[in-house]
Design an enzyme around this catalytic site. Structure first.
Site, PDB file in Angstrom:
ATOM      1  N   GLU A   1       0.860  -1.185   0.000  1.00 44.77           N
ATOM      2  CA  GLU A   1       0.000   0.000   0.000  1.00 44.77           C
ATOM      3  C   GLU A   1       0.897   1.235   0.000  1.00 44.77           C
ATOM      4  O   GLU A   1       2.006   1.215   0.543  1.00 44.77           O
ATOM      5  CB  GLU A   1      -0.858  -0.019   1.280  1.00 44.77           C
ATOM      6  CG  GLU A   1      -1.757   1.190   1.489  1.00 44.77           C
ATOM      7  CD  GLU A   1      -2.414   1.191   2.868  1.00 44.77           C
ATOM      8  OE1 GLU A   1      -3.471   1.822   3.002  1.00 44.77           O
ATOM      9  OE2 GLU A   1      -1.877   0.563   3.807  1.00 44.77           O
TER      10      GLU A   1
ATOM     11  N   CYS B   1      -4.687  -3.370   3.735  1.00 42.43           N
ATOM     12  CA  CYS B   1      -4.281  -3.015   5.089  1.00 42.43           C
ATOM     13  C   CYS B   1      -5.410  -3.105   6.132  1.00 42.43           C
ATOM     14  O   CYS B   1      -5.755  -4.182   6.593  1.00 42.43           O
ATOM     15  CB  CYS B   1      -3.646  -1.627   5.081  1.00 42.43           C
ATOM     16  SG  CYS B   1      -2.569  -1.291   6.504  1.00 42.43           S
TER      17      CYS B   1
ATOM     18  N   LYS C   1      -9.773   1.115  -1.521  1.00 40.30           N
ATOM     19  CA  LYS C   1      -9.865   0.663  -0.128  1.00 40.30           C
ATOM     20  C   LYS C   1     -11.205   1.066   0.490  1.00 40.30           C
ATOM     21  O   LYS C   1     -11.601   2.230   0.457  1.00 40.30           O
ATOM     22  CB  LYS C   1      -8.709   1.280   0.669  1.00 40.30           C
ATOM     23  CG  LYS C   1      -8.580   0.814   2.109  1.00 40.30           C
ATOM     24  CD  LYS C   1      -7.360   1.483   2.727  1.00 40.30           C
ATOM     25  CE  LYS C   1      -7.118   1.047   4.156  1.00 40.30           C
ATOM     26  NZ  LYS C   1      -5.962   1.782   4.731  1.00 40.30           N
TER      27      LYS C   1
END
Length: 256
Positions: A43, A145, A109
């Site tokens: 990321e 993440c 995300k």
């Protein structure tokens, strides 16, 4: 049995997208030379958190993404990397680009890191769609993440048939954070009954609440067992995944 050679390139990003692209390209070349067919980068490979993300954000046809496409096409590999693209509300999207022969997709995300004193949502607009793609007979899902803390996302990717879930990350350091990373990567693999390849940035000295990386990139199997793991320093994880273990796991433990 269909198998796939994968790599997690645990590289560190700074504030300069041009320098970061050079680092990423070199890592992809090294992974491909070692036989990788899919190379995951972290990321925020475009630019580290703590950078002015609005200033560095690029569209998916910008120079950073174009550079990744070029090396992926040249080497015949699929590259997955984190970047930031402008959002319509003045923020940015925290986006994964997946690119390579017969693969071109992106994931924004969904779950933003508003935790441990950080406020990702101040700068980042969330996505709202799960993403999978097909690669050489395997279904690959994407997550980023902080998504690791939301089991339902991984269960849904498992139900969508994912044999492998790739999770680029820039995990924040702090008390207990290594243990949480280790626990969550294993648990989410077991939730999805899928291989899970998590690629973090290497350990970076903390600066305020910005999540900068702890290393420990890992491949977990569909039963939640660790296949291989890196330490804290920059490195490349290489491993092989297959479609057989997800299938046999789902047959013997039909939780999905």
């Amino acid at each position: 049995m269909t198998s796939l050679r994968v790599a997690a390139a645990q590289i560190g990003a700074g504030p300069d997208p041009v320098a970061n692209l050079a680092t990423a390209t070199d890592a992809v070349r090294r992974a491909a030379a070692a036989g990788a067919e899919l190379v995951a980068l972290p990321e925020a490979t475009l630019a580290a958190f703590g950078t002015d993300l609005r200033a560095v954000a690029e569209p998916l046809d910008g120079p950073f993404a174009t550079g990744l496409r070029k090396v992926a096409a040249e080497l015949g590999v699929v590259v997955i990397a984190g970047l930031f693209e402008p959002a319509s509300d003045g923020r940015v999207h925290n986006t994964l680009l997946a690119t390579g022969p017969d693969v071109e997709t992106s994931y924004r995300k969904i779950h933003l890191y508003d935790a441990f004193g950080s406020r990702e949502s101040d700068l980042v607009a969330p996505g709202n769609e799960l993403v999978t793609f097909e690669l050489r007979g395997l279904t690959v899902g994407l997550a980023t993440c902080y998504d690791l803390r939301f089991a339902a996302q991984f269960t849904e990717l498992g139900r969508a048939g994912a044999h492998l879930i790739v999770v680029p990350a820039s995990w924040g350091a702090g008390p207990g954070k290594e243990e949480q990373w280790d626990l969550l990567t294993r648990a989410r693999a077991a939730d999805a009954q899928s291989w899970l390849l998590a690629c973090d940035q290497p350990w970076t000295p903390p600066t305020g609440s910005d999540p900068l990386g702890i290393g420990r990139s890992v491949l977990a199997d569909p039963l939640g067992r660790i296949s291989t793991r890196l330490a804290a320093a920059p490195d490349i994880l290489l491993a092989t995944v297959n479609d057989t273990l997800p299938s046999t796991t789902r047959e013997s433990v039909p939780i999905l």
